[in-house]
Design a protein around this motif. Structure first.
Motif, PDB file in Angstrom:
ATOM      1  N   MET A 155      65.002 -15.836  26.129  1.00 49.58           N
ATOM      2  CA  MET A 155      65.382 -16.136  27.507  1.00 49.58           C
ATOM      3  C   MET A 155      65.821 -14.851  28.203  1.00 49.58           C
ATOM      4  O   MET A 155      66.386 -13.960  27.573  1.00 49.58           O
TER       5      MET A 155
ATOM      6  N   LEU B 152      62.631 -20.634  29.530  1.00 47.17           N
ATOM      7  CA  LEU B 152      62.690 -20.287  28.120  1.00 47.17           C
ATOM      8  C   LEU B 152      61.275 -20.006  27.647  1.00 47.17           C
ATOM      9  O   LEU B 152      60.335 -20.678  28.070  1.00 47.17           O
TER      10      LEU B 152
ATOM     11  N   GLU C 184      66.630 -25.293  28.250  1.00 47.15           N
ATOM     12  CA  GLU C 184      66.071 -24.769  29.505  1.00 47.15           C
ATOM     13  C   GLU C 184      66.682 -25.486  30.706  1.00 47.15           C
ATOM     14  O   GLU C 184      67.094 -24.849  31.685  1.00 47.15           O
TER      15      GLU C 184
END
Length: 101
Positions: free
Chosen positions: A22, A81, A74
């Motif tokens: 991320m 992500l 996410e």
């Protein structure tokens, strides 16, 4: 410091897993890392010096469960992500000869 000792299974032997990354704003890094760590299926996460600065591994019993965890992270982080599933498996013998008495 050793915080945990446990088995390591060949990928795909028990369940399914993926590496994920991320891009987290610096001011949210601790918050998002805590969110990621709140899932028992996350077996480790770490910060990297890269624009994708938070990396972690998710392991679950099924593909469906793993995807649910990734989607939850996410959505709850409000950040995209990037899943990075393993393409090839390599065995690296680190040579730790553990003798138990």
């Amino acid at each position: 410091m050793i915080s945990r000792v446990g088995p390591v299974f060949r990928p795909g032997t028990i369940g399914i897993s993926t590496l994920a990354a991320m891009k987290v704003p610096e001011n949210r890094l601790e918050e998002v890392a805590a969110l990621v760590n709140s899932y028992p299926e996350v077996n480790h996460n770490y910060e990297r010096e890269h624009h994708f600065n938070l990396w972690f591994v998710v392991t679950a019993a099924t593909e469906k469960r793993m995807q649910k965890i990734l989607d939850d992270i996410e959505q709850n982080a409000s950040l995209p992500l990037m899943p990075l599933p393993m393409q090839a498996s390599y065995h690296i013998d680190l040579g730790f000869d553990l003798q138990w008495s």
